[in-house]
Scaffold this motif. Structure first.
Motif, short mmCIF file in Angstrom:
data_model
loop_
_atom_site.label_atom_id
_atom_site.label_comp_id
_atom_site.label_asym_id
_atom_site.label_seq_id
_atom_site.Cartn_x
_atom_site.Cartn_y
_atom_site.Cartn_z
N SER A 34 11.64 20.59 53.07
CA SER A 34 13.12 20.25 53.05
C SER A 34 13.75 21.47 52.83
O SER A 34 15.01 21.62 53.15
N GLY A 35 13.30 22.44 52.18
CA GLY A 35 13.82 23.52 51.73
C GLY A 35 14.93 23.47 50.62
O GLY A 35 15.55 24.11 50.09
N ALA A 36 14.79 22.35 49.95
CA ALA A 36 15.51 22.00 48.71
C ALA A 36 14.87 22.52 47.42
O ALA A 36 13.62 22.31 47.26
N TYR A 37 15.43 23.76 46.72
CA TYR A 37 14.92 24.01 45.51
C TYR A 37 16.28 24.47 44.74
O TYR A 37 17.17 24.94 45.43
N PRO A 38 16.15 24.52 43.65
CA PRO A 38 17.17 24.97 42.54
C PRO A 38 17.24 26.32 42.55
O PRO A 38 16.30 27.29 42.61
N PHE A 39 18.66 26.71 42.26
CA PHE A 39 18.69 28.23 41.81
C PHE A 39 18.54 29.04 42.87
O PHE A 39 18.15 30.46 42.57
N LYS A 40 18.86 29.06 44.16
CA LYS A 40 18.64 29.57 45.43
C LYS A 40 19.21 30.80 45.28
O LYS A 40 18.91 31.78 45.78
N SER A 41 20.44 30.97 44.73
CA SER A 41 21.40 32.00 44.65
C SER A 41 21.05 33.26 43.80
O SER A 41 21.28 34.32 43.81
N TYR A 42 19.67 32.64 42.75
CA TYR A 42 19.46 33.68 41.82
C TYR A 42 18.16 34.32 42.20
O TYR A 42 17.71 35.11 41.44
N ASP A 43 17.46 33.94 43.25
CA ASP A 43 16.25 34.52 43.65
C ASP A 43 15.16 34.44 42.62
O ASP A 43 14.49 35.47 42.23
N LEU A 44 14.89 33.53 41.71
CA LEU A 44 13.90 33.29 40.87
C LEU A 44 12.75 33.14 40.98
O LEU A 44 12.26 32.50 42.10
N GLY A 45 11.74 33.73 40.30
CA GLY A 45 10.23 33.58 40.53
C GLY A 45 9.66 32.41 39.73
O GLY A 45 10.53 31.62 39.16
N ARG A 46 8.39 32.19 39.70
CA ARG A 46 7.87 30.96 39.34
C ARG A 46 7.87 30.82 37.76
O ARG A 46 8.41 29.73 37.37
N GLY A 47 7.69 31.89 37.20
CA GLY A 47 8.16 32.00 35.57
C GLY A 47 9.47 31.56 35.02
O GLY A 47 9.44 30.85 34.47
N PRO A 48 10.62 32.21 35.47
CA PRO A 48 11.56 31.82 35.29
C PRO A 48 12.06 30.37 35.74
O PRO A 48 12.79 29.55 34.73
N MET A 49 11.60 29.92 36.66
CA MET A 49 11.94 28.52 37.03
C MET A 49 10.91 27.64 36.05
O MET A 49 11.56 26.68 35.40
N ASN A 50 9.72 27.95 35.74
CA ASN A 50 9.20 26.99 34.89
C ASN A 50 9.81 27.02 33.51
O ASN A 50 9.95 26.15 32.70
N LEU A 51 10.12 28.21 32.95
CA LEU A 51 11.17 28.30 31.83
C LEU A 51 12.26 27.31 31.87
O LEU A 51 12.45 26.72 30.89
#
Length: 153
Positions: A34-51
């Motif tokens: 669906s393309g839904a994911y948070p913080f799209k404008s920040y271009d975060l990797g998996r590590g920052p998202m996990n945190l």
């Protein structure tokens, strides 16, 4: 005799487990498509998202608590926290109980974004469970709660 009481061979157990994992994967992939994911404008990797998602489960955590929970080094958490602070997604303040450590928290804006994503994820996934009764959902919850983290066994 219920299906759960019947003897199951190792091969049958493994085949069933493969089907369960595949079904979980389908649900996850459908939502991801669906393309839904948070913080799209920040271009975060998996590590920052996990945190960020780890922090969303609490009202703050120390670097060492985050490192333990995420199974990474304190140094990796500190670097990630610094990057997330720079873009306004987390705060870091002195821990009043132990002035040598810091408490990391989501900013209000980050918490809103995580909450909106989690609500959208739930709303997108929930219809998959419409075929289940309340009792079946309660039983599924009970069964999934039995899953153990391999690192804690």
């Amino acid at each position: 005799m219920t299906p759960g009481d019947q003897p199951v061979t190792t091969g049958e157990r493994e085949a069933s487990l493969h089907r369960v994992v595949a079904r979980i994967g389908v649900v996850t992939r459908d939502f991801a498509a669906s393309g839904a994911y948070p913080f799209k404008s920040y271009d975060l990797g998996r590590g920052p998202m996990n945190l960020l998602f780890a922090l969303s489960q609490s009202d703050g955590a120390s670097v060492s608590e985050l490192a333990d929970g995420l199974r990474v080094t304190s140094s990796a958490v500190s670097q990630t926290v610094d990057a997330l602070r720079a873009v306004g997604l987390v705060t870091s303040e002195t821990n009043p109980a132990d002035r040598r450590s810091r408490i990391i928290r989501l900013t209000d804006a980050a918490r809103v974004e995580v909450d909106q994503f989690q609500r959208a994820y739930f709303d997108g996934i929930a219809p998959r469970f419409d075929a289940l009764s309340v009792a079946e959902i309660v039983e599924l919850d009970r069964i999934l709660s039995l899953l153990r983290d391999p690192d804690t066994q």
